[in-house]
Scaffold this active site. Sequence first.
Site, mmCIF file in Angstrom:
data_model
loop_
_atom_site.group_PDB
_atom_site.id
_atom_site.type_symbol
_atom_site.label_atom_id
_atom_site.label_comp_id
_atom_site.label_asym_id
_atom_site.label_seq_id
_atom_site.Cartn_x
_atom_site.Cartn_y
_atom_site.Cartn_z
ATOM 1 N N LYS A 90 32.945 52.043 43.000
ATOM 2 C CA LYS A 90 32.331 50.786 43.425
ATOM 3 C C LYS A 90 31.370 51.065 44.582
ATOM 4 C CE LYS A 90 35.389 47.323 41.739
ATOM 5 N NZ LYS A 90 34.465 46.650 40.867
ATOM 6 N N HIS A 125 39.732 50.442 30.708
ATOM 7 C CA HIS A 125 38.380 50.650 30.176
ATOM 8 C C HIS A 125 38.074 52.126 29.882
ATOM 9 C CE1 HIS A 125 38.190 46.642 31.531
ATOM 10 N NE2 HIS A 125 37.587 46.797 32.683
ATOM 11 N N LYS A 133 44.027 41.708 31.457
ATOM 12 C CA LYS A 133 44.460 42.818 32.285
ATOM 13 C C LYS A 133 44.544 42.341 33.727
ATOM 14 C CE LYS A 133 41.237 45.675 34.012
ATOM 15 N NZ LYS A 133 40.523 44.969 35.079
ATOM 16 N N ASP A 144 42.661 49.619 38.119
ATOM 17 C CA ASP A 144 41.797 48.488 37.768
ATOM 18 C C ASP A 144 40.977 48.794 36.513
ATOM 19 O OD1 ASP A 144 40.372 46.049 37.990
ATOM 20 O OD2 ASP A 144 38.782 47.011 39.145
HETATM 21 C C1 BG6 Z 1 36.819 44.653 35.484
HETATM 22 C C2 BG6 Z 1 37.276 45.169 36.821
HETATM 23 O O1 BG6 Z 1 37.825 44.849 34.527
HETATM 24 O O2 BG6 Z 1 35.643 45.335 35.081
HETATM 25 C C3 BG6 Z 1 36.163 45.030 37.846
HETATM 26 O O3 BG6 Z 1 38.421 44.454 37.237
HETATM 27 C C4 BG6 Z 1 34.889 45.662 37.358
HETATM 28 O O4 BG6 Z 1 36.566 45.608 39.076
HETATM 29 C C5 BG6 Z 1 34.541 45.156 35.961
HETATM 30 O O5 BG6 Z 1 33.845 45.321 38.252
HETATM 31 C C6 BG6 Z 1 33.348 45.890 35.388
HETATM 32 O O6 BG6 Z 1 32.932 45.278 34.215
HETATM 33 P P1 BG6 Z 1 31.433 45.406 33.682
HETATM 34 O O7 BG6 Z 1 31.456 44.702 32.377
HETATM 35 O O8 BG6 Z 1 30.543 44.742 34.698
HETATM 36 O O9 BG6 Z 1 31.135 46.856 33.580
#
Ligand code: BG6
Length: 505
Positions: free
Chosen positions: A345, A255, A163, A250
């Site tokens: 964030k 997700h 992605k 993002d």
């Molecule tokens: C990524 C994003 O796909 O997922 C990031 O680009 C984000 O911005 C990350 O921090 C979060 O992943 P995880 O596994 O730490 O929850």
Amino acid sequence: MQAFMPLPENNVPTIMAAFGATGDLMRVKVIPALFHLHTKGQLPTMFRVVGFSRRPWSDDEFRAHVKGVVDIHTKGLFDATKIDSFLDIFSFQRGDFDEKDSYEALKKTFDRLDTEWGVCANKLFYLAVAPEFYTTIATHVAQSKLSEPCAPGGGWTRIVVEKPFGEDTKSARKIDEHLATIFDEKQIYRIDHYLGKEMLRNILIFRFSNNLFEIPWGKELIEKINIRVAESIGVEKRGPFYDATGTLRDVGQNHLLQIIALLTMERPRTFTDTAIREERRKALEHIKKPTLQHIQRYSFRAQYEGFREIPGVAKASNTETYFKVRVDIDAPRWKGVPIYMEWGKRLGEAQKEIVITFKHPRPCLCPPGKHHKNEVIIRLEPKEEILIEFWSKKPGYTLETEARMFHFLFRERGSTAQYTEEYEKMLLDCIAGDQTLFISTEEIRAMWRYIDPIVAAWKKNATPLHFYKPDDKKIVEEARVIESGVQTSARGYTSASRKRTTTHD
Ligand code: BG6
């Protein structure tokens, strides 16, 4: 074409061509995951990674880089007996993504390894590069016939892409249509590492292996669902990417919508990749496309103070680093059940969870001021656990009630680094040919269909941009306004919404 031995059944000689081999994706995600798989003896015995990148490196220089990555990732605490055999897996191919000769050279490397092993090995093309290079690389891979198996009936070829998959429906479709001219859908592996997370993989088991939960799962008994992700980290060094992308694209486009698919999909016929992907797709296609009015009423966006100072971020940037939106599902099971997805964030302590709030009959047999609702909380961080909040009688002579918790600890989150565990699983699945955890082309389309109108509306400022102090969760409280459906004003939120502090009657 050379004559090869047939491939052994339970081992899969595989060569992975890693495009963008010296970049961040390889450093942060792929190399650490491969190292873990290697130390656990999970990789095929015949396995090679050919790093492909513009740098004029030798094999040894690339291996030194890989060793450095392992060193940093493990803080020097790696199993020293495993490192040499791990580094032996890697070799390097200098090349430009748009230069025909580079692919010819790659083909020679493949041929040499195939001859050495005496098999027509499988070939995995891993595109650890920015999406603008996907079509160029895929075109060259096809033109140099790297996408074709080296022997009839032996050695598959697959492509793995990361992605962001496009930046909107149009660009995603363009990439997909191009890939489809070269590869079959069965050969395309689109990564969303959230699908590799243990607690999210557990959702289907939790729902479909426990009738206790599956039967009430829907509008009859569920009042609302909240998916909340608070990250402690900020944008870090990804200023230019993040400013152009924003949190919704993002992580919302992929997700969070995937979590919604897992929560709302119907029971798959079987636990196979085809059946699961099919149900996930249907679930995503049932998400209502938001209208402008819906966006104004049910979306909230904010930016943390200091974001504009990050190198690569525009001084007047309006990009969100936090958002919350309401998602509605146009399927009989979910009619009228709001699903709120939220991600921010720099929100202090990391907290990632799904909260399912159950309805309770009204009027209820509750003491004044209390309304007996149950909650199921599926938590990914700080711990991986499932909690069920229920009401119980307090010990004693009266019928006084109190909220208590059933608690199931899946496991303590050890010190696993971000991404590693998910990538281990996903890399193994690419090799094994299991597409369950990878996104199909239809899913990609359905996800952009929901996201595009919001991006467009926010660009026109249809929803005001709020600001928050880094590591301060107050913004999460403010964003609750959208749960009452009251339109937000440019200044903040209206007084009507402020009253809404509890969920009690
Ligand atoms: C990524 C994003 O796909 O997922 C990031 O680009 C984000 O911005 C990350 O921090 C979060 O992943 P995880 O596994 O730490 O929850």
